[in-house]
Write an enzyme that holds these catalytic residues in place. Structure first.
Site, mmCIF file in Angstrom:
data_model
loop_
_atom_site.group_PDB
_atom_site.id
_atom_site.type_symbol
_atom_site.label_atom_id
_atom_site.label_comp_id
_atom_site.label_asym_id
_atom_site.label_seq_id
_atom_site.Cartn_x
_atom_site.Cartn_y
_atom_site.Cartn_z
ATOM 1 N NE ARG A 146 -3.650 -2.150 2.737
ATOM 2 C CZ ARG A 146 -3.421 -3.311 3.350
ATOM 3 N NH1 ARG A 146 -2.226 -3.522 3.909
ATOM 4 N NH2 ARG A 146 -4.357 -4.246 3.429
ATOM 5 C CE LYS A 170 -6.676 -0.558 4.552
ATOM 6 N NZ LYS A 170 -7.964 -0.692 3.833
ATOM 7 C CG HIS A 241 -4.860 0.848 -3.705
ATOM 8 N ND1 HIS A 241 -4.190 0.789 -2.500
ATOM 9 C CD2 HIS A 241 -5.820 -0.107 -3.641
ATOM 10 C CE1 HIS A 241 -4.731 -0.151 -1.738
ATOM 11 N NE2 HIS A 241 -5.707 -0.712 -2.405
ATOM 12 N NE ARG A 244 -3.271 -3.462 -1.395
ATOM 13 C CZ ARG A 244 -2.801 -4.319 -0.489
ATOM 14 N NH1 ARG A 244 -1.507 -4.543 -0.406
ATOM 15 N NH2 ARG A 244 -3.614 -4.963 0.333
ATOM 16 C CG HIS A 267 -6.807 -8.442 0.959
ATOM 17 N ND1 HIS A 267 -7.013 -8.770 -0.367
ATOM 18 C CD2 HIS A 267 -6.527 -7.117 0.971
ATOM 19 C CE1 HIS A 267 -6.857 -7.694 -1.115
ATOM 20 N NE2 HIS A 267 -6.564 -6.682 -0.320
ATOM 21 C CE1 TYR A 276 -6.739 -6.361 -7.171
ATOM 22 C CE2 TYR A 276 -6.920 -7.578 -5.121
ATOM 23 C CZ TYR A 276 -6.678 -6.409 -5.793
ATOM 24 O OH TYR A 276 -6.381 -5.273 -5.105
#
Length: 295
Positions: A146, A170, A241, A244, A267, A276
């Site tokens: 990120r 995150k 992004h 990414r 994730h 994706y």
């Protein structure tokens, strides 16, 4: 009102333990809301009702904010007013009858292999900032970092002899990511020469620095990328992004399994990674329609 906002942000940090990036996002959205209130001459929280909120959401719509951005704003407001109710700062919650808009489902923008190559050729690698920018692009495309993770990457996070880097994502979760030979070569070249020049005799724990020897910010990365995308002649709306997204799509198109990609991207929920698979299917359909004689 601003005092209550600062108390709320402090509570998010201390009581809920949210990541600083998350808190910054809430702060930005609530600050924009407060600016709207000021323009409406609203000076106390008890003056805010359902119609004030609806007026603000219309204002966001007029500002051409994306659907997902508005959804996040509603979430931020809902949590903030929940906090005010719990602290007995307001008599009624104006968010009670406000519905959260449905999420806009769209496929993430990705770059083709040719577009990636065109972008990588843009930085002038005869100059220190060009070496930095080329290295940054290589690292982000090779690892799927990120933009905040790239900006916060530290020298101690590099394990290049092992072909690995570590990052804090995150929720302050650490993950270890493999990094390819090409990105490693650029990192070694950058850190041995260009980065030292950028430091100007100072010290910094961060890998990517600006021309003053300070940490390269997320905003700085965005700004530089926009310039490079334009020079590369890429017409797509490219953000950090996008690199990414391109990283994840490239892996899946070349046979990587979904669980591995989930782990590499950090994730928490695999359903986030599954978007994706739709991108790769869309790509396969486009290739089929373009090249098959019976398409």
């Amino acid at each position: 009102m601003n005092n209550e906002l600062q108390d709320y942000l402090h509570a998010l940090l201390v009581e809920q333990g949210l990541a600083q990036n998350t808190i910054t996002s809430y702060q930005q959205e609530l600050t924009e809301f407060f600016s709207f209130l000021k323009a409406q001459q609203i000076t106390t929280f008890n003056q805010i009702d359902r119609y004030t909120i609806l007026g603000y959401l219309k204002f966001c719509d007029d500002q051409k904010k994306s659907r997902n951005s508005v959804i996040h704003t509603v979430t931020s407001l809902r949590q903030f007013f929940n906090y005010l109710m719990a602290q007995n700062k307001i008599k009624a919650d104006p968010m009670l009858k406000i519905d959260t808009p449905k999420s806009a489902h769209h496929l993430p923008q990705v770059l083709s292999a040719a577009e990636i190559e065109a972008l990588l050729k843009v930085p002038d690698t005869h100059k220190k900032l060009g070496v930095r920018d080329r290295t940054l692009l290589e690292v982000m495309y090779a690892t799927g970092l990120r933009v905040s993770e790239a900006a916060n990457l530290k020298m101690d996070d590099l394990r290049l002899e092992m072909g690995l880097i570590s990052t804090i994502g995150k929720g302050d979760k650490q993950r270890i990511i493999p990094i390819g030979d090409v990105a490693i070569q650029w990192l070694e070249e950058y850190t041995k020469d260009a980065r030292i020049q950028l430091l100007h005799g100072k010290e910094s724990p961060y890998v990517f620095l600006n021309n003053h020897g300070h940490q390269l910010t997320r905003q700085g990365i965005w700004k530089n990328l926009k310039i490079m995308v334009k020079k590369a002649g890429i017409k797509k709306d490219v953000t950090p992004h996008t690199l990414r997204h391109s990283f994840a799509t490239t892996l899946l198109e070349n046979g990587a399994d979904l669980r591995t990609v989930q782990e590499l991207l950090g994730h928490a929920d695999i359903s986030t990674t599954q978007i994706y698979t739709h991108v790769t299917k869309k790509h396969l359909t486009e290739v089929y329609n373009k090249y098959h004689p019976r398409a």
